[in-house]
Design a protein around this motif. Sequence first.
Motif, mmCIF file in Angstrom:
data_model
loop_
_atom_site.group_PDB
_atom_site.id
_atom_site.type_symbol
_atom_site.label_atom_id
_atom_site.label_comp_id
_atom_site.label_asym_id
_atom_site.label_seq_id
_atom_site.Cartn_x
_atom_site.Cartn_y
_atom_site.Cartn_z
ATOM 1 N N LEU A 15 0.833 -1.211 0.000
ATOM 2 C CA LEU A 15 0.000 0.000 0.000
ATOM 3 C C LEU A 15 0.862 1.254 0.000
ATOM 4 O O LEU A 15 0.559 2.240 -0.679
ATOM 5 C CB LEU A 15 -0.922 -0.001 1.224
ATOM 6 C CG LEU A 15 -2.219 -0.803 1.118
ATOM 7 C CD1 LEU A 15 -2.831 -1.010 2.501
ATOM 8 C CD2 LEU A 15 -3.205 -0.104 0.205
ATOM 9 N N MET A 16 1.965 1.223 0.755
ATOM 10 C CA MET A 16 2.834 2.383 0.839
ATOM 11 C C MET A 16 3.506 2.680 -0.503
ATOM 12 O O MET A 16 3.701 3.834 -0.876
ATOM 13 C CB MET A 16 3.923 2.144 1.895
ATOM 14 C CG MET A 16 3.446 2.198 3.337
ATOM 15 S SD MET A 16 2.871 3.829 3.874
ATOM 16 C CE MET A 16 1.119 3.545 3.930
ATOM 17 N N SER A 17 3.843 1.618 -1.241
ATOM 18 C CA SER A 17 4.598 1.802 -2.479
ATOM 19 C C SER A 17 3.721 1.918 -3.720
ATOM 20 O O SER A 17 4.153 2.452 -4.741
ATOM 21 C CB SER A 17 5.587 0.643 -2.662
ATOM 22 O OG SER A 17 4.901 -0.594 -2.697
ATOM 23 N N SER A 18 2.491 1.402 -3.646
ATOM 24 C CA SER A 18 1.639 1.394 -4.844
ATOM 25 C C SER A 18 0.991 2.746 -5.121
ATOM 26 O O SER A 18 0.638 3.057 -6.252
ATOM 27 C CB SER A 18 0.546 0.332 -4.705
ATOM 28 O OG SER A 18 -0.335 0.648 -3.642
ATOM 29 N N ASN A 19 0.827 3.559 -4.098
ATOM 30 C CA ASN A 19 0.185 4.866 -4.256
ATOM 31 C C ASN A 19 1.182 5.952 -3.862
ATOM 32 O O ASN A 19 1.255 6.367 -2.714
ATOM 33 C CB ASN A 19 -1.072 4.958 -3.386
ATOM 34 C CG ASN A 19 -1.772 6.295 -3.523
ATOM 35 O OD1 ASN A 19 -1.796 6.889 -4.592
ATOM 36 N ND2 ASN A 19 -2.351 6.781 -2.429
ATOM 37 N N SER A 20 1.983 6.388 -4.817
ATOM 38 C CA SER A 20 3.015 7.374 -4.502
ATOM 39 C C SER A 20 3.064 8.460 -5.576
ATOM 40 O O SER A 20 2.639 8.256 -6.714
ATOM 41 C CB SER A 20 4.392 6.705 -4.390
ATOM 42 O OG SER A 20 4.778 6.145 -5.629
ATOM 43 N N SER A 21 3.575 9.603 -5.195
ATOM 44 C CA SER A 21 3.745 10.707 -6.142
ATOM 45 C C SER A 21 4.917 11.573 -5.693
ATOM 46 O O SER A 21 5.279 11.602 -4.515
ATOM 47 C CB SER A 21 2.466 11.547 -6.245
ATOM 48 O OG SER A 21 2.101 12.059 -4.976
ATOM 49 N N ASP A 22 5.528 12.270 -6.653
ATOM 50 C CA ASP A 22 6.707 13.094 -6.396
ATOM 51 C C ASP A 22 6.437 14.553 -6.729
ATOM 52 O O ASP A 22 5.675 14.858 -7.657
ATOM 53 C CB ASP A 22 7.894 12.603 -7.238
ATOM 54 C CG ASP A 22 8.236 11.149 -6.970
ATOM 55 O OD1 ASP A 22 8.246 10.758 -5.786
ATOM 56 O OD2 ASP A 22 8.483 10.406 -7.938
ATOM 57 N N PHE A 23 7.067 15.434 -5.980
ATOM 58 C CA PHE A 23 6.991 16.862 -6.273
ATOM 59 C C PHE A 23 8.184 17.564 -5.629
ATOM 60 O O PHE A 23 8.978 16.929 -4.928
ATOM 61 C CB PHE A 23 5.671 17.468 -5.782
ATOM 62 C CG PHE A 23 5.417 17.302 -4.304
ATOM 63 C CD1 PHE A 23 5.765 18.291 -3.403
ATOM 64 C CD2 PHE A 23 4.811 16.154 -3.817
ATOM 65 C CE1 PHE A 23 5.529 18.154 -2.048
ATOM 66 C CE2 PHE A 23 4.565 15.997 -2.468
ATOM 67 C CZ PHE A 23 4.925 17.000 -1.580
ATOM 68 N N GLU A 24 8.315 18.862 -5.883
ATOM 69 C CA GLU A 24 9.432 19.648 -5.343
ATOM 70 C C GLU A 24 8.920 20.776 -4.453
ATOM 71 O O GLU A 24 7.804 21.261 -4.627
ATOM 72 C CB GLU A 24 10.262 20.245 -6.476
ATOM 73 C CG GLU A 24 11.075 19.230 -7.260
ATOM 74 C CD GLU A 24 11.970 19.881 -8.291
ATOM 75 O OE1 GLU A 24 13.007 19.293 -8.625
ATOM 76 O OE2 GLU A 24 11.631 20.999 -8.760
#
Length: 232
Positions: A101-110
Amino acid sequence: MSNLKNHRGIQSLIVGTLLLAGIAVQPVNAQSSGKKTNVKQLNVQADKLRDSFIRQSADIARRYSDAGDYEKSREMLESILSIKKDVPGVKEMIKQLNEKLMSSNSSDFEIDAARNWSTPAGFIAKGKMVRIQSTGAYDFEIDVKTSVEGLPDATPMKDLAAGIPPGALMGIVISQEKGKRKLGKPFKIGEKAEYVPKDDGILMIGLNLPAGHRSKGKIKVRISGYIRRTAN
């Protein structure tokens, strides 16, 4: 709330199954009935019913996991533990699902240090863990003059969040209480943090910098877990 509803639903299913099987609790009156209940036989039947429920729940949990619905899979496994706490392998499977669950729903930003804060990181739910990781470095610059007496009380440094190291990456949850905006207690993120919110709300992530700072640089942030980046 979802877990509570599912738990109650599972309990209702078990009770209904027991009633259909003719296993109902009745007051025992040996003098009026003259019949003795075969408790050992009832125990055997109850054990068989419990074991059948555990097997079916485990099978459904596996199917949910194969379909990519890890939260539903975990809920089914937790229902097993509510019936029998020492079923081998169930707790380990729940840990594996939590990691998925922790790894399947992730997103990146700055985050731009000059602006302190990012746009809202997303919507989070009470009791549901989110994981926040960050990398990078930036120039922490302030323009404050002081005498040998030290910084006065009026210094902009008073704008820093209490309990968080100056310059550290931190988070705060904005929730609603009786129709009014409520700010949660800031928490340190640093390089990595796993946070379980006490309320539903919007997660904000930023740097603990004083007003009037002249910091430069960007920090990369990844969030994962029980978080929704949009309102849809």
